[in-house]
Structures are given as C-alpha cells and as structure tokens.
Design a protein around this motif. Structure first.
Motif, PDB file in Angstrom:
ATOM      1  N   ALA A 180       4.771  14.913  -5.153  1.00  0.00           N
ATOM      2  CA  ALA A 180       4.769  13.458  -5.247  1.00  0.00           C
ATOM      3  C   ALA A 180       3.600  12.855  -4.480  1.00  0.00           C
ATOM      4  CB  ALA A 180       6.088  12.894  -4.738  1.00  0.00           C
ATOM      5  N   GLU A 181       3.358  13.360  -3.271  1.00  0.00           N
ATOM      6  CA  GLU A 181       2.285  12.803  -2.451  1.00  0.00           C
ATOM      7  C   GLU A 181       0.910  13.182  -2.991  1.00  0.00           C
ATOM      8  OE1 GLU A 181       2.937  13.671   1.676  1.00  0.00           O
ATOM      9  OE2 GLU A 181       4.570  12.190   1.806  1.00  0.00           O
ATOM     10  N   ALA A 182       0.789  14.320  -3.654  1.00  0.00           N
ATOM     11  CA  ALA A 182      -0.486  14.701  -4.253  1.00  0.00           C
ATOM     12  C   ALA A 182      -0.896  13.710  -5.335  1.00  0.00           C
ATOM     13  CB  ALA A 182      -0.388  16.106  -4.846  1.00  0.00           C
ATOM     14  N   GLN A 183       0.081  13.151  -6.014  1.00  0.00           N
ATOM     15  CA  GLN A 183      -0.211  12.205  -7.084  1.00  0.00           C
ATOM     16  C   GLN A 183      -0.292  10.772  -6.592  1.00  0.00           C
ATOM     17  OE1 GLN A 183       2.637  10.767 -10.356  1.00  0.00           O
ATOM     18  NE2 GLN A 183       1.599  12.482 -11.359  1.00  0.00           N
ATOM     19  N   ARG A 184       0.529  10.412  -5.597  1.00  0.00           N
ATOM     20  CA  ARG A 184       0.703   8.997  -5.280  1.00  0.00           C
ATOM     21  C   ARG A 184       0.409   8.609  -3.842  1.00  0.00           C
ATOM     22  NH1 ARG A 184       6.341   7.099  -7.598  1.00  0.00           N
ATOM     23  NH2 ARG A 184       5.278   5.092  -7.539  1.00  0.00           N
ATOM     24  N   GLY A 185       0.189   9.587  -2.947  1.00  0.00           N
ATOM     25  CA  GLY A 185      -0.183   9.242  -1.595  1.00  0.00           C
ATOM     26  C   GLY A 185       0.861   9.590  -0.550  1.00  0.00           C
ATOM     27  N   HIS A 186       0.417   9.668   0.695  1.00  0.00           N
ATOM     28  CA  HIS A 186       1.276  10.063   1.812  1.00  0.00           C
ATOM     29  C   HIS A 186       2.400   9.044   2.023  1.00  0.00           C
ATOM     30  CE1 HIS A 186       2.470  11.801   5.622  1.00  0.00           C
ATOM     31  NE2 HIS A 186       2.365  10.612   6.189  1.00  0.00           N
ATOM     32  N   GLY A 187       3.602   9.542   2.264  1.00  0.00           N
ATOM     33  CA  GLY A 187       4.749   8.704   2.581  1.00  0.00           C
ATOM     34  C   GLY A 187       5.459   8.121   1.382  1.00  0.00           C
ATOM     35  N   ILE A 188       5.007   8.483   0.161  1.00  0.00           N
ATOM     36  CA  ILE A 188       5.577   7.853  -1.021  1.00  0.00           C
ATOM     37  C   ILE A 188       7.025   8.261  -1.254  1.00  0.00           C
ATOM     38  CG2 ILE A 188       4.746   9.646  -2.607  1.00  0.00           C
ATOM     39  CD1 ILE A 188       5.094   5.832  -3.251  1.00  0.00           C
ATOM     40  N   MET A 189       7.379   9.476  -0.909  1.00  0.00           N
ATOM     41  CA  MET A 189       8.749   9.917  -1.173  1.00  0.00           C
ATOM     42  C   MET A 189       9.757   9.089  -0.388  1.00  0.00           C
ATOM     43  SD  MET A 189      10.814  11.832  -2.819  1.00  0.00           S
ATOM     44  CE  MET A 189       9.881  13.215  -3.483  1.00  0.00           C
ATOM     45  N   GLU A 190       9.492   8.878   0.879  1.00  0.00           N
ATOM     46  CA  GLU A 190      10.428   8.106   1.708  1.00  0.00           C
ATOM     47  C   GLU A 190      10.605   6.694   1.155  1.00  0.00           C
ATOM     48  OE1 GLU A 190      10.981   6.617   6.365  1.00  0.00           O
ATOM     49  OE2 GLU A 190       9.316   7.944   5.809  1.00  0.00           O
ATOM     50  N   ARG A 191       9.509   6.051   0.764  1.00  0.00           N
ATOM     51  CA  ARG A 191       9.590   4.691   0.232  1.00  0.00           C
ATOM     52  C   ARG A 191      10.318   4.666  -1.118  1.00  0.00           C
ATOM     53  NH1 ARG A 191       4.207   4.736   1.803  1.00  0.00           N
ATOM     54  NH2 ARG A 191       3.376   4.302  -0.285  1.00  0.00           N
ATOM     55  N   SER A 192      10.028   5.652  -1.954  1.00  0.00           N
ATOM     56  CA  SER A 192      10.662   5.704  -3.267  1.00  0.00           C
ATOM     57  C   SER A 192      12.171   5.904  -3.151  1.00  0.00           C
ATOM     58  CB  SER A 192      10.047   6.825  -4.105  1.00  0.00           C
ATOM     59  OG  SER A 192       8.686   6.586  -4.365  1.00  0.00           O
ATOM     60  N   ILE A 193      12.585   6.800  -2.268  1.00  0.00           N
ATOM     61  CA  ILE A 193      14.016   7.039  -2.090  1.00  0.00           C
ATOM     62  C   ILE A 193      14.709   5.805  -1.521  1.00  0.00           C
ATOM     63  CG2 ILE A 193      15.726   8.378  -0.806  1.00  0.00           C
ATOM     64  CD1 ILE A 193      14.492   9.846  -3.196  1.00  0.00           C
ATOM     65  N   SER A 194      14.053   5.124  -0.590  1.00  0.00           N
ATOM     66  CA  SER A 194      14.631   3.889  -0.039  1.00  0.00           C
ATOM     67  C   SER A 194      14.849   2.860  -1.140  1.00  0.00           C
ATOM     68  CB  SER A 194      13.713   3.320   1.040  1.00  0.00           C
ATOM     69  OG  SER A 194      13.648   4.176   2.168  1.00  0.00           O
ATOM     70  N   ALA A 195      13.877   2.728  -2.033  1.00  0.00           N
ATOM     71  CA  ALA A 195      14.002   1.767  -3.128  1.00  0.00           C
ATOM     72  C   ALA A 195      15.100   2.189  -4.105  1.00  0.00           C
ATOM     73  CB  ALA A 195      12.662   1.626  -3.848  1.00  0.00           C
ATOM     74  N   LEU A 196      15.193   3.481  -4.406  1.00  0.00           N
ATOM     75  CA  LEU A 196      16.246   3.944  -5.305  1.00  0.00           C
ATOM     76  C   LEU A 196      17.636   3.703  -4.713  1.00  0.00           C
ATOM     77  CD1 LEU A 196      14.699   7.293  -6.615  1.00  0.00           C
ATOM     78  CD2 LEU A 196      15.177   5.235  -7.958  1.00  0.00           C
ATOM     79  N   LYS A 197      17.783   3.920  -3.423  1.00  0.00           N
ATOM     80  CA  LYS A 197      19.076   3.657  -2.783  1.00  0.00           C
ATOM     81  C   LYS A 197      19.416   2.172  -2.835  1.00  0.00           C
ATOM     82  CE  LYS A 197      19.245   7.597   0.387  1.00  0.00           C
ATOM     83  NZ  LYS A 197      19.286   8.051   1.802  1.00  0.00           N
ATOM     84  N   LEU A 198      18.418   1.344  -2.638  1.00  0.00           N
ATOM     85  CA  LEU A 198      18.628  -0.106  -2.723  1.00  0.00           C
ATOM     86  C   LEU A 198      19.121  -0.479  -4.119  1.00  0.00           C
ATOM     87  CD1 LEU A 198      16.063  -2.744  -1.449  1.00  0.00           C
ATOM     88  CD2 LEU A 198      17.067  -2.964  -3.708  1.00  0.00           C
ATOM     89  N   LEU A 199      18.488   0.092  -5.152  1.00  0.00           N
ATOM     90  CA  LEU A 199      18.885  -0.204  -6.533  1.00  0.00           C
ATOM     91  C   LEU A 199      20.274   0.343  -6.825  1.00  0.00           C
ATOM     92  CD1 LEU A 199      15.488   0.518  -8.311  1.00  0.00           C
ATOM     93  CD2 LEU A 199      16.512  -1.721  -7.895  1.00  0.00           C
ATOM     94  N   ASN A 200      20.579   1.541  -6.343  1.00  0.00           N
ATOM     95  CA  ASN A 200      21.924   2.090  -6.512  1.00  0.00           C
ATOM     96  C   ASN A 200      22.971   1.186  -5.871  1.00  0.00           C
ATOM     97  OD1 ASN A 200      21.368   5.740  -6.328  1.00  0.00           O
ATOM     98  ND2 ASN A 200      21.026   4.284  -7.973  1.00  0.00           N
ATOM     99  N   ASP A 201      22.657   0.629  -4.712  1.00  0.00           N
ATOM    100  CA  ASP A 201      23.597  -0.262  -4.024  1.00  0.00           C
ATOM    101  C   ASP A 201      23.892  -1.516  -4.841  1.00  0.00           C
ATOM    102  OD1 ASP A 201      23.777   1.487  -1.903  1.00  0.00           O
ATOM    103  OD2 ASP A 201      22.411   0.371  -0.598  1.00  0.00           O
ATOM    104  N   LEU A 202      22.935  -1.926  -5.686  1.00  0.00           N
ATOM    105  CA  LEU A 202      23.149  -3.075  -6.563  1.00  0.00           C
ATOM    106  C   LEU A 202      23.875  -2.699  -7.847  1.00  0.00           C
ATOM    107  CD1 LEU A 202      19.702  -4.916  -6.267  1.00  0.00           C
ATOM    108  CD2 LEU A 202      21.899  -5.649  -5.308  1.00  0.00           C
TER     109      LEU A 202
END
Length: 321
Positions: free
Chosen positions: A148-170
């Motif tokens: 994931a980071e090779a394609q999109r940059g350092h730290g992207i996994m943590e941010r992506s998972i945080s956003a997915l959890k936020l969406l799941n909560d909705l």
C-alpha cells in the motif's frame, strides 16, 4: 480515431485494429451514467494515478460549473451519477454538489481515497454522504502495508483503516444498512490484477481479522498506462512489456459492457469526455470539444468513441466495466 500513444509502442497492435479484427466497433449506447470529475487536487500523489492528481494541483470545479452540472443532471436524469477526482472531499462546494445531485438520480456514487476524509474540514462529509444515501467507492490497494505504501505513500494504511472504521461506524459496508462501501484495488506494479473473486475473499478475511473492518464488494482493475503511471513505466523500462501484457490479455467479450459506451464524463472545467481515461488523454466526447452547458440531452447513441493503446487496460481479462 487517433492512436498517437500507440506509436510509442510499435510492438503492439493498435486497439482500433484489434477491434476491427474481431468484427467490433466501439460506439456509444444509451447513456445512463454521468461521471463528474471535480478536479485533480488530492492529498496523495499515487504512483498509478492516470490523472497525475496531487497536493500541488489547482484544477478544481468552480461553483459556476457545479451549477451547470446540476442543471444538466436535472435535464437528463441519469440512472447513476458518479462523483470522482482527485479527492472530491477537498473541493470547496462539494457539499452543495452532493446535496443537489442526490435527489436527481436513483444511485449517487462518491469516490474517495479514504485518507482525504481525515483532512481538516472534511470530517462532516461521511455523515453528509450517509444522509444522502450515497454509495462510497474507496481506493484501497492492499491490506499489505508495504504494498500500500509503495503505491500511495508512508502512513497510508493507518489513515485508510481509520477512515474505513469511521464509515463502518456510520453503517457503511454493514449487512442490512443499505449503505454500500465498495473497495477498488489496483496492482502496485507493471502487472495485471489477480482474480477478483479470490482477491475479495482474501481481503475480506484480512481486514476483518486484522482491523475489524467490513465492506460490500471489491473491484480489481488493471492500471491504465496514462499520466503518472505511464511515466513510471517509461522511467522503469516497463512500458513496452506492460503494453504487450495488456494487449495479449485483450478480451473481446468485454467490449459490449465497457463503461465508455453508457457513461459521459464531465471534467472540472465543464468539458465532456467519453470516459475518465479519455479525459486524462485530452480526447473530447466523440472526438469533439463539447461543454456541459451546451448539452440539452445525453450524447447520441451510435457515436464512435476515440481509442488508443490505454484502452487495452479496460479490455484485459475481465475488463473495466
């Protein structure tokens, strides 16, 4: 039709010739989808991006053009409206566009790279999309952090998972909620995607086991050799091999269902294209320059669609429909 990019890769057959050899033409069917590209401003600069979106890009849709798009959607009433970018979350006025388009279509889609939901000023957008009943299509290349980071940059996994959890909560992605959360994965290099069914099963297991995250569907697509990805292919010496791989995987059965046959794409400046890839290549709707304000109805059926070597990415294997 022009095939100028194919001239830089003489080892492959021109896409138009491949269609002709199979007794096919790429012509427009009844247009049912309006895709709205609100700009190439993005908080990421992904290696595979055909539009070369990124933080330094300033091309975004103005409020005036948004109103012209809303008027067009009101005149024509598309079955699906698909808002994309760049990162739509970062475009001023996106709230107005979402709220105005939602009542005009049975299905509103908003695309996201996930991390943009965590940007300052965007925290309210997931709730807005939920209220509008919008489906969310999120770019998520891999559950593997390194890939994931090779394609999109350092730290992207943590941010992506945080956003997915936020969406799941909705409620997004949860059974029975009616709130669709689809993920899109593109390969991280110069190769074709794996089987979509197998990839979805694996990603579903991995995300639920590692992070407690759920989603509706996964779609796997080949990277399109345009923009930043094409430049990476050239710089890494992979362009010829990748184009040959795409052309060698040409599946004529995908042609009737290609999105360009039933979709019209409007760019941030209001000009129209047959798809987001022709937008990136600067090939206007049916080979002509048309503006959304001048369109009284959807594009006419039977119009020939401009093609080039990048079209092989949409017809490789299971296709890009």
């Amino acid at each position: 039709m022009t095939e100028s990019l194919a001239q830089s890769a003489p080892c492959i057959e021109a896409f138009s010739r491949a269609l002709e050899r199979c007794g096919l033409e790429l012509r427009r069917d009844r247009t049912t989808t309006l895709q709205v590209n609100v700009g190439v401003l993005c908080d990421l600069a992904c290696r595979h991006c055909h539009l070369e979106a990124g933080p330094s890009r300033t091309e975004i849709m103005t409020p005036e053009t948004m109103e012209e798009v809303i008027a067009y959607a009101s005149r024509c009433r598309f079955q699906t409206i698909d808002i994309t970018g760049g990162a739509p979350e970062l475009v001023p006025g996106i709230e107005r566009l979402v709220a105005a388009l939602a009542p005009l279509t049975p299905r509103l889609i908003v695309r996201t790279n996930l991390s943009a939901f965590l940007s300052p000023g965007a925290a309210h957008l997931p709730e807005l999309l939920r209220s509008a009943g919008a489906a969310i299509v999120a770019s998520f290349p891999s559950a593997n952090v390194g890939q994931a980071e090779a394609q999109r940059g350092h730290g992207i996994m943590e941010r992506s998972i945080s956003a997915l959890k936020l969406l799941n909560d909705l409620g997004y992605g949860r059974d029975g909620s009616g709130l669709e959360l689809d993920l899109v994965a593109n390969p991280t290099g110069a190769f074709l995607p794996p089987s979509q069914c197998e990839a979805e099963q694996k990603l579903r297991r991995d995300l639920e086991r590692k992070y407690g995250v759920v989603f509706s569907h996964l779609y796997t697509f080949a990277n399109v050799p345009l923009g930043r990805f094409r430049r990476w292919l050239e710089d890494s010496g992979n362009l010829g091999g990748y184009l040959r791989r795409l052309a060698g995987s040409f599946n004529p059965a995908t042609v009737p269902g290609l999105m360009c046959r039933t979709l019209v794409s409007v760019a941030w400046d209001g000009h129209l294209y047959d798809c987001d890839f022709n937008l990136a290549a600067g090939r206007g709707l049916g080979g002509e320059q048309r503006h959304v304000a001048d369109m009284a109805c959807p594009p006419p059926e039977g119009t020939l669609i401009p093609t080039d070597d990048y079209c092989y990415a949409c017809t490789a294997g299971s296709g890009f429909t």
